[in-house]
Design a protein around this motif. Structure first.
Motif, PDB file in Angstrom:
ATOM      1  N   ARG A 281     -29.085  41.259  25.590  1.00  0.00           N
ATOM      2  CA  ARG A 281     -27.941  40.498  25.076  1.00  0.00           C
ATOM      3  C   ARG A 281     -26.779  41.427  24.710  1.00  0.00           C
ATOM      4  NH1 ARG A 281     -25.739  37.608  20.584  1.00  0.00           N
ATOM      5  NH2 ARG A 281     -25.482  35.410  21.087  1.00  0.00           N
ATOM      6  N   SER A 282     -27.096  42.621  24.212  1.00  0.00           N
ATOM      7  CA  SER A 282     -26.052  43.564  23.787  1.00  0.00           C
ATOM      8  C   SER A 282     -25.218  44.079  24.958  1.00  0.00           C
ATOM      9  CB  SER A 282     -26.676  44.735  23.029  1.00  0.00           C
ATOM     10  OG  SER A 282     -27.587  45.430  23.855  1.00  0.00           O
ATOM     11  N   ASP A 283     -25.735  43.983  26.186  1.00  0.00           N
ATOM     12  CA  ASP A 283     -24.999  44.430  27.377  1.00  0.00           C
ATOM     13  C   ASP A 283     -24.003  43.379  27.888  1.00  0.00           C
ATOM     14  OD1 ASP A 283     -26.415  46.790  27.346  1.00  0.00           O
ATOM     15  OD2 ASP A 283     -27.828  46.174  28.905  1.00  0.00           O
ATOM     16  N   VAL A 284     -24.232  42.122  27.531  1.00  0.00           N
ATOM     17  CA  VAL A 284     -23.400  41.019  28.027  1.00  0.00           C
ATOM     18  C   VAL A 284     -22.273  40.768  27.030  1.00  0.00           C
ATOM     19  CG1 VAL A 284     -23.390  38.615  28.788  1.00  0.00           C
ATOM     20  CG2 VAL A 284     -25.429  40.019  29.138  1.00  0.00           C
ATOM     21  N   LYS A 285     -21.043  40.837  27.494  1.00  0.00           N
ATOM     22  CA  LYS A 285     -19.879  40.663  26.618  1.00  0.00           C
ATOM     23  C   LYS A 285     -19.077  39.429  27.018  1.00  0.00           C
ATOM     24  CE  LYS A 285     -20.616  44.734  24.709  1.00  0.00           C
ATOM     25  NZ  LYS A 285     -21.710  44.695  23.772  1.00  0.00           N
TER      26      LYS A 285
ATOM     27  N   ARG B  19     -19.328  32.062  26.814  1.00  0.00           N
ATOM     28  CA  ARG B  19     -20.235  31.999  25.660  1.00  0.00           C
ATOM     29  C   ARG B  19     -21.593  32.556  26.028  1.00  0.00           C
ATOM     30  NH1 ARG B  19     -21.093  26.069  24.167  1.00  0.00           N
ATOM     31  NH2 ARG B  19     -22.532  27.046  22.721  1.00  0.00           N
ATOM     32  N   LEU B  20     -22.253  33.187  25.044  1.00  0.00           N
ATOM     33  CA  LEU B  20     -23.643  33.620  25.199  1.00  0.00           C
ATOM     34  C   LEU B  20     -24.521  32.505  24.636  1.00  0.00           C
ATOM     35  CD1 LEU B  20     -23.344  37.301  23.911  1.00  0.00           C
ATOM     36  CD2 LEU B  20     -23.348  36.524  26.255  1.00  0.00           C
ATOM     37  N   LEU B  21     -25.467  32.021  25.416  1.00  0.00           N
ATOM     38  CA  LEU B  21     -26.311  30.904  24.985  1.00  0.00           C
ATOM     39  C   LEU B  21     -27.697  31.352  24.527  1.00  0.00           C
ATOM     40  CD1 LEU B  21     -25.344  28.351  27.777  1.00  0.00           C
ATOM     41  CD2 LEU B  21     -24.325  28.629  25.511  1.00  0.00           C
ATOM     42  N   THR B  22     -28.169  32.503  24.977  1.00  0.00           N
ATOM     43  CA  THR B  22     -29.460  33.032  24.553  1.00  0.00           C
ATOM     44  C   THR B  22     -29.292  33.727  23.209  1.00  0.00           C
ATOM     45  OG1 THR B  22     -30.208  33.354  26.824  1.00  0.00           O
ATOM     46  CG2 THR B  22     -31.352  34.623  25.132  1.00  0.00           C
ATOM     47  N   LYS B  23     -30.131  33.352  22.238  1.00  0.00           N
ATOM     48  CA  LYS B  23     -30.040  33.930  20.894  1.00  0.00           C
ATOM     49  C   LYS B  23     -30.858  35.219  20.744  1.00  0.00           C
ATOM     50  CE  LYS B  23     -27.591  30.574  19.096  1.00  0.00           C
ATOM     51  NZ  LYS B  23     -26.201  30.661  19.496  1.00  0.00           N
ATOM     52  N   SER B  24     -31.959  35.345  21.496  1.00  0.00           N
ATOM     53  CA  SER B  24     -32.835  36.511  21.353  1.00  0.00           C
ATOM     54  C   SER B  24     -32.170  37.767  21.948  1.00  0.00           C
ATOM     55  CB  SER B  24     -34.179  36.259  22.023  1.00  0.00           C
ATOM     56  OG  SER B  24     -34.019  36.072  23.399  1.00  0.00           O
TER      57      SER B  24
ATOM     58  N   THR C 252     -33.319  40.041  23.945  1.00  0.00           N
ATOM     59  CA  THR C 252     -33.634  40.269  25.361  1.00  0.00           C
ATOM     60  C   THR C 252     -34.269  39.007  25.940  1.00  0.00           C
ATOM     61  OG1 THR C 252     -35.862  41.097  24.922  1.00  0.00           O
ATOM     62  CG2 THR C 252     -34.089  42.737  25.007  1.00  0.00           C
ATOM     63  N   HIS C 253     -34.211  38.905  27.275  1.00  0.00           N
ATOM     64  CA  HIS C 253     -34.899  37.814  27.974  1.00  0.00           C
ATOM     65  C   HIS C 253     -35.289  38.331  29.354  1.00  0.00           C
ATOM     66  CE1 HIS C 253     -35.812  34.014  29.896  1.00  0.00           C
ATOM     67  NE2 HIS C 253     -35.849  33.472  28.694  1.00  0.00           N
ATOM     68  N   PRO C 254     -36.555  38.156  29.757  1.00  0.00           N
ATOM     69  CA  PRO C 254     -37.020  38.720  31.028  1.00  0.00           C
ATOM     70  C   PRO C 254     -36.323  38.167  32.272  1.00  0.00           C
ATOM     71  CG  PRO C 254     -38.696  37.292  30.062  1.00  0.00           C
ATOM     72  CD  PRO C 254     -37.613  37.465  29.029  1.00  0.00           C
ATOM     73  N   HIS C 255     -35.783  36.954  32.203  1.00  0.00           N
ATOM     74  CA  HIS C 255     -35.113  36.360  33.363  1.00  0.00           C
ATOM     75  C   HIS C 255     -33.599  36.486  33.294  1.00  0.00           C
ATOM     76  CE1 HIS C 255     -38.970  33.905  33.253  1.00  0.00           C
ATOM     77  NE2 HIS C 255     -39.078  34.731  34.278  1.00  0.00           N
ATOM     78  N   GLY C 256     -33.091  37.128  32.260  1.00  0.00           N
ATOM     79  CA  GLY C 256     -31.648  37.292  32.105  1.00  0.00           C
ATOM     80  C   GLY C 256     -31.108  36.450  30.968  1.00  0.00           C
ATOM     81  N   ILE C 257     -30.047  36.913  30.356  1.00  0.00           N
ATOM     82  CA  ILE C 257     -29.410  36.212  29.243  1.00  0.00           C
ATOM     83  C   ILE C 257     -28.675  34.981  29.795  1.00  0.00           C
ATOM     84  CG2 ILE C 257     -27.673  36.403  27.409  1.00  0.00           C
ATOM     85  CD1 ILE C 257     -30.247  38.078  26.949  1.00  0.00           C
ATOM     86  N   LYS C 258     -28.880  33.839  29.164  1.00  0.00           N
ATOM     87  CA  LYS C 258     -28.210  32.609  29.609  1.00  0.00           C
ATOM     88  C   LYS C 258     -26.796  32.594  29.045  1.00  0.00           C
ATOM     89  CE  LYS C 258     -30.464  28.698  30.163  1.00  0.00           C
ATOM     90  NZ  LYS C 258     -31.156  27.423  29.882  1.00  0.00           N
TER      91      LYS C 258
ATOM     92  N   VAL D 168     -23.366  27.087  33.841  1.00  0.00           N
ATOM     93  CA  VAL D 168     -24.366  27.747  32.996  1.00  0.00           C
ATOM     94  C   VAL D 168     -25.451  28.345  33.875  1.00  0.00           C
ATOM     95  CG1 VAL D 168     -26.120  27.399  31.210  1.00  0.00           C
ATOM     96  CG2 VAL D 168     -23.920  26.227  31.045  1.00  0.00           C
ATOM     97  N   GLY D 169     -25.829  29.590  33.574  1.00  0.00           N
ATOM     98  CA  GLY D 169     -26.909  30.234  34.312  1.00  0.00           C
ATOM     99  C   GLY D 169     -27.342  31.513  33.627  1.00  0.00           C
TER     100      GLY D 169
END
Length: 65
Positions: free
Chosen positions: A6-10, A35-40, A42-48, A56-57
């Motif tokens: 998540r920290s890599d996605v701006k 907008r960033l939709l994933t709260k955690s 990290t996510h193994p399939h990519g940040i939503k 949305v993806g």
């Protein structure tokens, strides 16, 4: 970068995402993050994310610059 941290996605960053409808084919859609939709952290399939055009993806690739 592959978009799993998540920290890599701006917000405002240029990314390639995989839409839910394109998960089987892996087709990528390019756009800017609204907008960033994933709260955690990290996510193994990519940040939503939501793009500026409303799509949305999950992030598959982050473009530098």
């Amino acid at each position: 970068m592959n978009g799993q941290k998540r920290s890599d996605v701006k917000v405002g960053g240029l990314v390639d995402i995989v839409l839910k409808a394109d998960q089987r084919t892996g087709k990528l859609t390019q756009g800017r993050v609204a907008r960033l939709l994933t709260k955690s952290p990290t996510h193994p399939h990519g940040i939503k994310v939501m793009l500026t055009d409303g799509q949305v993806g999950r992030v598959a690739k982050i473009h530098e610059g």
